[in-house]
Design an enzyme around this catalytic site. Structure first.
Site, mmCIF file in Angstrom:
data_model
loop_
_atom_site.group_PDB
_atom_site.id
_atom_site.type_symbol
_atom_site.label_atom_id
_atom_site.label_comp_id
_atom_site.label_asym_id
_atom_site.label_seq_id
_atom_site.Cartn_x
_atom_site.Cartn_y
_atom_site.Cartn_z
ATOM 1 N N HIS A 82 -4.849 1.431 7.340
ATOM 2 C CA HIS A 82 -3.522 2.035 7.499
ATOM 3 C C HIS A 82 -3.340 3.189 6.518
ATOM 4 O O HIS A 82 -2.894 4.274 6.891
ATOM 5 C CB HIS A 82 -2.444 0.952 7.275
ATOM 6 C CG HIS A 82 -1.038 1.431 7.357
ATOM 7 N ND1 HIS A 82 -0.198 1.125 8.387
ATOM 8 C CD2 HIS A 82 -0.310 2.214 6.514
ATOM 9 C CE1 HIS A 82 0.983 1.701 8.192
ATOM 10 N NE2 HIS A 82 0.940 2.365 7.059
ATOM 11 N N GLU A 83 -3.752 2.956 5.249
ATOM 12 C CA GLU A 83 -3.598 4.011 4.237
ATOM 13 C C GLU A 83 -4.563 5.157 4.488
ATOM 14 O O GLU A 83 -4.221 6.324 4.307
ATOM 15 C CB GLU A 83 -3.831 3.428 2.824
ATOM 16 C CG GLU A 83 -2.940 2.267 2.443
ATOM 17 C CD GLU A 83 -1.466 2.500 2.695
ATOM 18 O OE1 GLU A 83 -0.755 1.509 2.912
ATOM 19 O OE2 GLU A 83 -1.018 3.665 2.712
ATOM 20 N N GLY A 97 0.854 -1.188 0.000
ATOM 21 C CA GLY A 97 0.000 0.000 0.000
ATOM 22 C C GLY A 97 0.882 1.227 0.000
ATOM 23 O O GLY A 97 2.075 1.159 0.323
ATOM 24 N N CYS A 128 5.545 0.312 8.010
ATOM 25 C CA CYS A 128 5.198 1.491 7.208
ATOM 26 C C CYS A 128 6.413 1.896 6.370
ATOM 27 O O CYS A 128 7.534 1.905 6.898
ATOM 28 C CB CYS A 128 4.801 2.645 8.128
ATOM 29 S SG CYS A 128 4.299 4.132 7.236
ATOM 30 N N LEU A 129 6.175 2.205 5.123
ATOM 31 C CA LEU A 129 7.299 2.579 4.252
ATOM 32 C C LEU A 129 7.926 3.903 4.676
ATOM 33 O O LEU A 129 9.041 4.214 4.295
ATOM 34 C CB LEU A 129 6.820 2.644 2.795
ATOM 35 C CG LEU A 129 6.366 1.302 2.213
ATOM 36 C CD1 LEU A 129 5.825 1.480 0.819
ATOM 37 C CD2 LEU A 129 7.476 0.264 2.257
ATOM 38 N N GLN A 182 2.724 10.208 1.569
ATOM 39 C CA GLN A 182 4.041 9.576 1.771
ATOM 40 C C GLN A 182 5.044 9.959 0.676
ATOM 41 O O GLN A 182 6.260 9.780 0.879
ATOM 42 C CB GLN A 182 3.880 8.045 1.792
ATOM 43 C CG GLN A 182 3.149 7.528 3.043
ATOM 44 C CD GLN A 182 3.055 6.038 3.057
ATOM 45 O OE1 GLN A 182 2.138 5.462 2.466
ATOM 46 N NE2 GLN A 182 3.994 5.377 3.700
ATOM 47 N N HIS A 212 -3.220 7.512 6.892
ATOM 48 C CA HIS A 212 -2.222 8.436 6.315
ATOM 49 C C HIS A 212 -2.884 9.689 5.762
ATOM 50 O O HIS A 212 -2.324 10.786 5.863
ATOM 51 C CB HIS A 212 -1.454 7.739 5.177
ATOM 52 C CG HIS A 212 -0.241 6.956 5.612
ATOM 53 N ND1 HIS A 212 0.824 7.519 6.269
ATOM 54 C CD2 HIS A 212 0.071 5.661 5.450
ATOM 55 C CE1 HIS A 212 1.736 6.588 6.508
ATOM 56 N NE2 HIS A 212 1.306 5.448 6.027
HETATM 57 O O1 K2U Z 1 1.488 2.829 4.071
HETATM 58 C C1 K2U Z 1 2.501 2.156 3.978
HETATM 59 O O2 K2U Z 1 3.571 2.483 4.500
HETATM 60 C C2 K2U Z 1 2.435 0.871 3.226
HETATM 61 C C3 K2U Z 1 2.474 -0.322 4.125
HETATM 62 C C4 K2U Z 1 1.069 -0.852 4.136
HETATM 63 C C5 K2U Z 1 0.707 -1.771 5.253
HETATM 64 C C6 K2U Z 1 1.094 -1.528 6.550
HETATM 65 C C7 K2U Z 1 0.703 -2.382 7.563
HETATM 66 C C8 K2U Z 1 -0.070 -3.492 7.291
HETATM 67 C C9 K2U Z 1 -0.453 -3.721 6.005
HETATM 68 C C10 K2U Z 1 -0.069 -2.863 5.001
HETATM 69 C C11 K2U Z 1 3.619 -1.148 3.560
HETATM 70 O O3 K2U Z 1 3.171 -2.004 2.614
HETATM 71 S S1 K2U Z 1 4.609 -1.839 4.798
HETATM 72 C C12 K2U Z 1 5.057 -3.382 4.320
HETATM 73 C C13 K2U Z 1 4.143 -4.440 4.888
HETATM 74 C C14 K2U Z 1 3.773 -5.460 4.086
HETATM 75 C C15 K2U Z 1 2.938 -6.454 4.597
HETATM 76 C C16 K2U Z 1 2.470 -6.410 5.898
HETATM 77 C C17 K2U Z 1 2.870 -5.389 6.698
HETATM 78 C C18 K2U Z 1 3.716 -4.379 6.192
HETATM 79 ZN ZN ZN Z 2 2.361 3.613 6.200
#
Ligand code: K2U
Ligand code: ZN
Length: 181
Positions: free
Chosen positions: A137-138, A46, A95-96, A51, A141
């Site tokens: 989560h998104e 996501g 989180c990225l 971001q 943001h």
């Molecule tokens: O918003 C972001 O930073 C993208 C995240 C989205 C996400 C965070 C937590 C749980 C699910 C999705 C990134 O994709 S972080 C990488 C990731 C991948 C799988 C599970 C958890 C985190």
């Molecule tokens: Zn995030």
């Protein structure tokens, strides 16, 4: 498409509430294309527009779990959460914008979203599992909320200190690579 730089916490832009998209234009379609490319390159499942420093209510998601399965990119413009389940689930989130930091966050297990797609059409769909967690989560943001905001103050401060150190190190590395002559 263009890979965009992902902002790292702490950054004031990650704490702001984003502005609604007035019209789905070619600029919005280019933004979505760049966001998806940046997300896959990270890699992530996501990514929200703030971001990459764009304060618009847009996020992208692709929670396909099997890397051999076809990608299923989704673009959410002006998303609204119209329903959340009372049941909750706990996921270890990352989180990225907060690299290599993970913590358990409890959220509603299922959510229903209403949004505009890239054709400007209104969509409504219910999500569960990782898709539900990622969408929430998104969505956070877009309102300037990070997953660390659900943690206690000590843990949040520790992670923020680690990110401040990481940003200092990245700035030093960049300066040594391109010293101002
Ligand atoms: O918003 C972001 O930073 C993208 C995240 C989205 C996400 C965070 C937590 C749980 C699910 C999705 C990134 O994709 S972080 C990488 C990731 C991948 C799988 C599970 C958890 C985190
Ligand atoms: Zn995030």
């Amino acid at each position: 498409m263009t890979l965009r730089q992902i902002l790292i916490h702490p950054d004031p832009r990650l704490k702001k509430t984003c502005d609604p998209v007035a019209e789905v234009t070619s600029d919005i379609r280019k933004l979505a294309d760049d966001m998806l490319a940046t997300m896959y390159d990270a890699p992530g499942i996501g990514l929200a527009a703030p971001q990459i420093g764009v304060m618009s209510r847009v996020f992208v998601m692709d929670c396909v779990k099997d890397e051999n399965a076809a990608a299923d990119p989704m673009v959410f413009i002006n998303p609204q959460i119209t329903w959340s389940s009372e049941d909750t689930s706990v996921y270890e989130e990352g989180c990225l914008s907060i690299p290599e930091q993970y913590a358990e966050v409890t959220r509603p297990s299922e959510v229903r979203l209403r949004w505009l797609d890239l054709d400007g059409q209104t969509r409504e769909e219910q999500f569960d599992g990782l898709w539900a967690t990622c969408a929430q989560h998104e969505f956070d943001h877009l309102n300037g909320k990070l997953f660390i905001d659900y943690l206690g103050p000590m843990k949040r401060k520790l992670i923020t200190s680690k990110m401040q150190k990481l940003k200092r190190e990245r700035a030093r590395t960049a300066a040594t690579k391109d010293p101002i002559l």
